[in-house]
Design a protein around this motif. Structure first.
Motif, PDB file in Angstrom:
ATOM      1  N   CYS A  50       0.844  -1.204   0.000  1.00  0.00           N
ATOM      2  CA  CYS A  50       0.000   0.000   0.000  1.00  0.00           C
ATOM      3  C   CYS A  50       0.873   1.247   0.000  1.00  0.00           C
ATOM      4  CB  CYS A  50      -0.886   0.022   1.241  1.00  0.00           C
ATOM      5  SG  CYS A  50      -2.108  -1.272   1.236  1.00  0.00           S
ATOM      6  N   VAL A  51       0.362   2.312  -0.625  1.00  0.00           N
ATOM      7  CA  VAL A  51       1.080   3.582  -0.584  1.00  0.00           C
ATOM      8  C   VAL A  51       0.461   4.440   0.533  1.00  0.00           C
ATOM      9  CG1 VAL A  51       1.730   3.580  -3.019  1.00  0.00           C
ATOM     10  CG2 VAL A  51      -0.432   4.610  -2.358  1.00  0.00           C
ATOM     11  N   SER A  65      -0.603   0.239  -4.201  1.00  0.00           N
ATOM     12  CA  SER A  65      -2.039   0.059  -3.971  1.00  0.00           C
ATOM     13  C   SER A  65      -2.588   1.109  -3.015  1.00  0.00           C
ATOM     14  CB  SER A  65      -2.302  -1.324  -3.399  1.00  0.00           C
ATOM     15  OG  SER A  65      -2.109  -2.283  -4.391  1.00  0.00           O
ATOM     16  N   CYS A  66      -3.804   1.564  -3.296  1.00  0.00           N
ATOM     17  CA  CYS A  66      -4.467   2.523  -2.401  1.00  0.00           C
ATOM     18  C   CYS A  66      -4.915   1.773  -1.143  1.00  0.00           C
ATOM     19  CB  CYS A  66      -5.658   3.132  -3.122  1.00  0.00           C
ATOM     20  SG  CYS A  66      -6.775   4.011  -2.021  1.00  0.00           S
ATOM     21  N   PRO A  67      -4.549   2.231   0.051  1.00  0.00           N
ATOM     22  CA  PRO A  67      -4.932   1.503   1.269  1.00  0.00           C
ATOM     23  C   PRO A  67      -6.440   1.442   1.496  1.00  0.00           C
ATOM     24  CG  PRO A  67      -3.898   3.607   1.827  1.00  0.00           C
ATOM     25  CD  PRO A  67      -3.748   3.421   0.355  1.00  0.00           C
ATOM     26  N   ILE A  68      -7.166   2.494   1.081  1.00  0.00           N
ATOM     27  CA  ILE A  68      -8.621   2.512   1.288  1.00  0.00           C
ATOM     28  C   ILE A  68      -9.302   1.511   0.344  1.00  0.00           C
ATOM     29  CG2 ILE A  68     -10.694   3.980   1.096  1.00  0.00           C
ATOM     30  CD1 ILE A  68      -8.957   4.539   3.610  1.00  0.00           C
ATOM     31  N   GLY A  69      -8.842   1.469  -0.905  1.00  0.00           N
ATOM     32  CA  GLY A  69      -9.362   0.481  -1.858  1.00  0.00           C
ATOM     33  C   GLY A  69      -9.034  -0.926  -1.381  1.00  0.00           C
ATOM     34  N   SER A  70      -7.806  -1.121  -0.901  1.00  0.00           N
ATOM     35  CA  SER A  70      -7.373  -2.457  -0.461  1.00  0.00           C
ATOM     36  C   SER A  70      -8.192  -2.950   0.731  1.00  0.00           C
ATOM     37  CB  SER A  70      -5.886  -2.435  -0.086  1.00  0.00           C
ATOM     38  OG  SER A  70      -5.129  -2.053  -1.198  1.00  0.00           O
ATOM     39  N   LEU A  99      -1.525   1.420   8.411  1.00  0.00           N
ATOM     40  CA  LEU A  99      -2.159   2.727   8.635  1.00  0.00           C
ATOM     41  C   LEU A  99      -1.977   3.187  10.080  1.00  0.00           C
ATOM     42  CD1 LEU A  99      -5.467   2.365   6.581  1.00  0.00           C
ATOM     43  CD2 LEU A  99      -3.359   3.508   5.912  1.00  0.00           C
ATOM     44  N   ALA A 100      -2.106   2.252  11.029  1.00  0.00           N
ATOM     45  CA  ALA A 100      -1.960   2.609  12.445  1.00  0.00           C
ATOM     46  C   ALA A 100      -0.514   2.984  12.769  1.00  0.00           C
ATOM     47  CB  ALA A 100      -2.416   1.448  13.329  1.00  0.00           C
ATOM     48  N   LEU A 101       0.433   2.347  12.098  1.00  0.00           N
ATOM     49  CA  LEU A 101       1.850   2.667  12.331  1.00  0.00           C
ATOM     50  C   LEU A 101       2.151   4.114  11.924  1.00  0.00           C
ATOM     51  CD1 LEU A 101       4.727   1.583  13.099  1.00  0.00           C
ATOM     52  CD2 LEU A 101       5.032   1.058  10.683  1.00  0.00           C
ATOM     53  N   LEU A 226      -9.146   8.308   4.613  1.00  0.00           N
ATOM     54  CA  LEU A 226      -7.771   8.091   5.094  1.00  0.00           C
ATOM     55  C   LEU A 226      -7.382   9.182   6.098  1.00  0.00           C
ATOM     56  CD1 LEU A 226      -5.312   6.252   4.747  1.00  0.00           C
ATOM     57  CD2 LEU A 226      -4.556   7.690   2.867  1.00  0.00           C
ATOM     58  N   GLY A 227      -7.783  10.413   5.786  1.00  0.00           N
ATOM     59  CA  GLY A 227      -7.554  11.525   6.714  1.00  0.00           C
ATOM     60  C   GLY A 227      -8.320  11.311   8.015  1.00  0.00           C
ATOM     61  N   ALA A 228      -9.527  10.729   7.903  1.00  0.00           N
ATOM     62  CA  ALA A 228     -10.326  10.450   9.110  1.00  0.00           C
ATOM     63  C   ALA A 228      -9.587   9.448  10.000  1.00  0.00           C
ATOM     64  CB  ALA A 228     -11.697   9.910   8.705  1.00  0.00           C
ATOM     65  N   ILE A 229      -8.973   8.439   9.393  1.00  0.00           N
ATOM     66  CA  ILE A 229      -8.230   7.425  10.176  1.00  0.00           C
ATOM     67  C   ILE A 229      -7.021   8.082  10.842  1.00  0.00           C
ATOM     68  CG2 ILE A 229      -6.866   5.290  10.068  1.00  0.00           C
ATOM     69  CD1 ILE A 229      -8.647   4.433   7.668  1.00  0.00           C
ATOM     70  N   TRP A 230      -6.195   8.744  10.042  1.00  0.00           N
ATOM     71  CA  TRP A 230      -4.958   9.329  10.600  1.00  0.00           C
ATOM     72  C   TRP A 230      -5.248  10.466  11.570  1.00  0.00           C
ATOM     73  CZ3 TRP A 230      -1.961   9.245   5.299  1.00  0.00           C
ATOM     74  CH2 TRP A 230      -1.419   7.965   5.114  1.00  0.00           C
ATOM     75  N   GLY A 231      -6.340  11.204  11.317  1.00  0.00           N
ATOM     76  CA  GLY A 231      -6.706  12.314  12.193  1.00  0.00           C
ATOM     77  C   GLY A 231      -6.985  11.857  13.628  1.00  0.00           C
ATOM     78  N   MET A 232      -7.533  10.642  13.753  1.00  0.00           N
ATOM     79  CA  MET A 232      -7.838  10.124  15.092  1.00  0.00           C
ATOM     80  C   MET A 232      -6.564   9.909  15.914  1.00  0.00           C
ATOM     81  SD  MET A 232     -10.990   7.503  14.566  1.00  0.00           S
ATOM     82  CE  MET A 232     -10.726   6.823  12.949  1.00  0.00           C
ATOM     83  N   PHE A 233      -5.420   9.804  15.224  1.00  0.00           N
ATOM     84  CA  PHE A 233      -4.153   9.585  15.926  1.00  0.00           C
ATOM     85  C   PHE A 233      -3.419  10.888  16.264  1.00  0.00           C
ATOM     86  CE2 PHE A 233      -4.828   5.572  13.651  1.00  0.00           C
ATOM     87  CZ  PHE A 233      -4.564   4.645  14.636  1.00  0.00           C
ATOM     88  N   ASN A 234      -3.906  12.022  15.731  1.00  0.00           N
ATOM     89  CA  ASN A 234      -3.184  13.292  15.911  1.00  0.00           C
ATOM     90  C   ASN A 234      -2.887  13.634  17.374  1.00  0.00           C
ATOM     91  OD1 ASN A 234      -2.605  14.074  13.338  1.00  0.00           O
ATOM     92  ND2 ASN A 234      -4.071  15.757  13.237  1.00  0.00           N
ATOM     93  N   ARG A 235      -3.839  13.322  18.264  1.00  0.00           N
ATOM     94  CA  ARG A 235      -3.664  13.668  19.680  1.00  0.00           C
ATOM     95  C   ARG A 235      -2.596  12.833  20.369  1.00  0.00           C
ATOM     96  NH1 ARG A 235      -8.323  16.703  21.531  1.00  0.00           N
ATOM     97  NH2 ARG A 235      -9.764  16.643  19.808  1.00  0.00           N
ATOM     98  N   ILE A 236      -2.423  11.596  19.903  1.00  0.00           N
ATOM     99  CA  ILE A 236      -1.499  10.706  20.621  1.00  0.00           C
ATOM    100  C   ILE A 236      -0.200  10.414  19.865  1.00  0.00           C
ATOM    101  CG2 ILE A 236      -3.345   9.546  21.936  1.00  0.00           C
ATOM    102  CD1 ILE A 236      -2.543   7.112  19.869  1.00  0.00           C
ATOM    103  N   SER A 237      -0.104  10.867  18.609  1.00  0.00           N
ATOM    104  CA  SER A 237       1.064  10.477  17.809  1.00  0.00           C
ATOM    105  C   SER A 237       2.375  11.003  18.400  1.00  0.00           C
ATOM    106  CB  SER A 237       0.903  10.991  16.373  1.00  0.00           C
ATOM    107  OG  SER A 237       0.885  12.393  16.374  1.00  0.00           O
TER     108      SER A 237
END
Lengths: 293, 45
Positions: A50-51, A65-70, A99-101, A226-237
């Motif tokens: 995935c990219v 590969s697009c991670p959301i499509g995959s 994605l979580a990494l 994808l932004g919604a997924i990564w955005g949830m990590f902004n507070r703890i990254s």
């Protein structure tokens, strides 16, 4: 410090262009597709990975590969295998982990520095000075899209005869732009097969292009799962933005210049922040800094 | 290193990646779909 920030921002443009070309490196297939007037896409072995960004794998030149499509195809496949009583493919855990990494390490930084569609939006945004604030209720759409179109519908509403990546099928303007436009232009057969859904998808693309002129990065603000997924990590990254309260004059220049309309003084690590670092560049007292810990 | 939640997320995500790659098939799960034209992405089908 100011030089360092300018250097970082110069690096941002370079990085966006670099990744746009890196993710779409198979020019040979792209040129062959035009020459032969036939829809062709890259068969690169790198497509097993995935990219980290929104880049449609049906773009003729895409080599990843697009991670959301995959994720959608994996959920389709898993639902199908459960129905048929076959062994599940655990590869989806790799996509979720990938994605979580990224989210846990840098939050939404790659939206600002890597995502090819983010770059396209930045370029469109440069043509317009407008940046209307999008109400919170519309910003919440991306979370609904993530849950409903990327997870629930592909898993629970599966047509056995055809796979159903609902987000790609009905909403994704990235696929329409990167795959739909070039493939429909070169292939007459595809043009003949197009119909109502094609018109609907092109209307979504057109709507977002118009919105990008009115509000910078409109797709990131409203629709991007994808932004919604990564955005949830902004507070703890590990990567975080911090404000030096003792030097900040509360001039709010950072908030004025923020393409995502983030209330930086209230919440510098908002889930909306794409870490484009425009606030760092524009802060007159250099009170906004990044920390990695 | 004080950011315990981020470290937990990174450890879990690395475990998921290793698990996914060890027990799943990338060829069947991702590659097979990605090398064929996604008609849904174009708006056909």
């Amino acid at each position: 410090m100011k030089h360092l920030i300018n250097y970082l921002l110069a690096l941002k443009r370079f990085s966006q262009v670099f990744f746009l070309f890196l993710f779409n490196l198979d020019f040979v297939t792209f040129i062959n597709s035009i020459k032969l007037q036939k829809a062709m896409i890259s068969k690169s072995f790198l497509k097993r990975f995935c990219v980290p960004g929104m880049n449609c794998y049906s773009c003729p030149a895409a080599i990843g590969s697009c991670p959301i499509g995959s994720i959608q195809f994996w959920l389709n496949d898993t639902a199908l295998k459960i129905n048929l009583g076959e062994k599940i493919n655990f590869v989806g855990f790799y996509i979720i982990g990938f994605l979580a990494l990224i989210g846990g390490s840098v939050g939404r930084l790659l939206c600002g520095f890597v995502c090819p569609f983010g770059f396209i939006q930045d370029m469109i945004g440069k043509l317009s000075k407008l940046n209307y604030r999008i109400p919170k209720i519309f910003r919440a759409i991306k979370y609904i899209v993530l849950v409903l179109f990327v997870i629930v519908l592909p898993f629970f509403f599966l047509d056995i005869s055809i796979l159903s990546p609902w987000f790609c099928k009905l909403l994704c303007p990235v696929g329409t732009l990167q795959a739909g436009v070039p493939l429909l232009l070169v292939d007459e057969g595809l043009r003949k097969a197009s119909g109502f859904i094609t018109i609907f998808k092109f209307s979504v693309l057109f709507l977002f292009i118009v919105l990008m002129f009115l509000s910078k990065r409109a797709f990131c603000k409203i629709l991007c799962p994808l932004g919604a997924i990564w955005g949830m990590f902004n507070r703890i990254s590990l990567l975080k933005l911090t404000i030096k309260r003792n030097t900040c004059t509360k001039c709010k220049l950072c908030e004025e210049k923020c393409p995502m309309n983030v209330e930086i003084l209230k919440n510098p690590n908002s889930s909306e922040c794409v870490r484009c670092m425009e606030c760092l560049k524009n802060c007159p007292t250099q009170s906004i800094t990044t920390k990695f810990y | 290193m004080k950011n315990i939640p981020a470290i937990i997320v990174i450890i879990i995500s690395l475990s998921l990646i290793i698990f996914g790659l060890s027990f799943g098939s990338v060829e069947e799960g991702i590659l097979q779909k990605a090398i064929n034209i996604c008609y849904e992405c174009i708006g056909i089908g």
